[in-house]
Design a protein around this motif. Structure first.
Motif, PDB file in Angstrom:
ATOM      1  N   ASP A   4       0.820  -1.215   0.000  1.00 43.83           N
ATOM      2  CA  ASP A   4       0.000   0.000   0.000  1.00 43.83           C
ATOM      3  C   ASP A   4       0.857   1.269   0.000  1.00 43.83           C
ATOM      4  O   ASP A   4       0.384   2.346   0.331  1.00 43.83           O
ATOM      5  CB  ASP A   4      -0.950  -0.007   1.195  1.00 43.83           C
ATOM      6  N   LYS A   6       2.650   4.570  -1.040  1.00 45.03           N
ATOM      7  CA  LYS A   6       2.059   5.638  -1.841  1.00 45.03           C
ATOM      8  C   LYS A   6       3.084   6.308  -2.739  1.00 45.03           C
ATOM      9  O   LYS A   6       4.287   6.152  -2.580  1.00 45.03           O
ATOM     10  CB  LYS A   6       1.437   6.679  -0.922  1.00 45.03           C
ATOM     11  N   GLU A  21      -2.059  15.460  -8.635  1.00 48.81           N
ATOM     12  CA  GLU A  21      -2.966  14.442  -8.089  1.00 48.81           C
ATOM     13  C   GLU A  21      -4.051  14.092  -9.108  1.00 48.81           C
ATOM     14  O   GLU A  21      -4.373  12.915  -9.289  1.00 48.81           O
ATOM     15  CB  GLU A  21      -3.606  14.933  -6.797  1.00 48.81           C
ATOM     16  N   TYR A  29      -3.360   4.380  -7.822  1.00 50.50           N
ATOM     17  CA  TYR A  29      -2.385   4.227  -6.741  1.00 50.50           C
ATOM     18  C   TYR A  29      -2.748   5.162  -5.592  1.00 50.50           C
ATOM     19  O   TYR A  29      -3.411   6.175  -5.779  1.00 50.50           O
ATOM     20  CB  TYR A  29      -0.970   4.574  -7.208  1.00 50.50           C
ATOM     21  N   ARG A  30      -2.275   4.810  -4.420  1.00 47.93           N
ATOM     22  CA  ARG A  30      -2.427   5.684  -3.260  1.00 47.93           C
ATOM     23  C   ARG A  30      -1.496   6.875  -3.429  1.00 47.93           C
ATOM     24  O   ARG A  30      -0.314   6.706  -3.728  1.00 47.93           O
ATOM     25  CB  ARG A  30      -2.059   4.908  -2.004  1.00 47.93           C
ATOM     26  N   LEU A  31      -2.019   8.070  -3.250  1.00 49.10           N
ATOM     27  CA  LEU A  31      -1.228   9.283  -3.405  1.00 49.10           C
ATOM     28  C   LEU A  31      -1.107  10.004  -2.076  1.00 49.10           C
ATOM     29  O   LEU A  31      -2.036  10.008  -1.274  1.00 49.10           O
ATOM     30  CB  LEU A  31      -1.876  10.225  -4.437  1.00 49.10           C
ATOM     31  N   GLY A  32       0.037  10.613  -1.865  1.00 47.71           N
ATOM     32  CA  GLY A  32       0.257  11.450  -0.698  1.00 47.71           C
ATOM     33  C   GLY A  32       0.802  12.781  -1.172  1.00 47.71           C
ATOM     34  O   GLY A  32       1.217  12.929  -2.326  1.00 47.71           O
ATOM     35  N   GLN A  48       6.587   4.435   3.934  1.00 34.19           N
ATOM     36  CA  GLN A  48       5.371   4.151   3.186  1.00 34.19           C
ATOM     37  C   GLN A  48       5.382   4.753   1.781  1.00 34.19           C
ATOM     38  O   GLN A  48       4.340   4.905   1.173  1.00 34.19           O
ATOM     39  CB  GLN A  48       4.163   4.706   3.953  1.00 34.19           C
TER      40      GLN A  48
END
Length: 183
Positions: A4, A6, A21, A29-32, A48
């Motif tokens: 998971d 990011k 974003e 995908y998980r974005l930060g 992460q």
């Protein structure tokens, strides 16, 4: 890298963060996000992050400073980094970036399709590399412990890919057959 992990987008301009974003959202995908180099380093060190999209010029800690630090720390030195710059082609920046091991240097404004293609490739390649490293560690542990480790049943002999090479037997099986031949 956890599954998971990011993609961390770092820029000191809110509108650029939003645009990046939006461009990457279709990948799923998980974005930060982070708005400074310091904040980016904190998130990267937490473990992460699987890919970093990083603005070069930010107040305080620059994008290049972040990369320099990451490359000195074992847990972060292999995280792929894409540097983003809005100041046009710069030979010195390009040379410095690639000397630090940056995966790519992208000029703003950014074409969303091109960015998605690069990000998908870099992120997936990094994940595969980490999976192979984990598999190698597991295999090394098996080899180190040996096939006859206490509590582990003997593994059957595996055939060699070349049929001309005879099958190698486990040590115990070989010595047992020798003993039987002598009697």
């Amino acid at each position: 890298m956890p599954s998971d992990a990011k993609i961390l987008i770092v820029d000191d301009h809110e509108d650029t963060l939003y645009a990046l974003e939006s461009a990457l959202a279709p990948l799923g995908y998980r974005l930060g996000r982070a708005t400074s180099g310091d904040e980016a380093l904190k998130q990267v060190l937490r473990g992460q992050v699987g890919l970093l999209l990083l603005d070069v010029r930010m107040p305080g800690v620059s994008g290049l400073d972040v990369v320099r630090y990451m490359r000195r720390v074992e847990q972060t030195q292999h995280i792929p980094v894409v540097l983003l710059t809005g100041f046009g082609p710069d030979q010195e920046l390009t040379a410095t970036a690639f000397a630090l091991g940056v995966a790519d240097l992208v000029m703003k404004p950014i074409d969303p399709w091109t960015l998605r293609t690069k990000v998908r490739y870099l992120y997936d390649t990094h994940r595969r590399r980490l999976a192979l490293e984990e598999e190698n560690r597991a295999l090394r542990a098996l080899v180190k412990d040996g096939p006859e480790a206490p509590g582990r049943p003997a593994r059957p002999a595996l055939p060699h890919p070349d049929p001309r090479v005879p099958v190698q037997r486990a040590q115990g099986a070989h010595t047992d057959s020798l003993e039987q031949d002598r009697t």
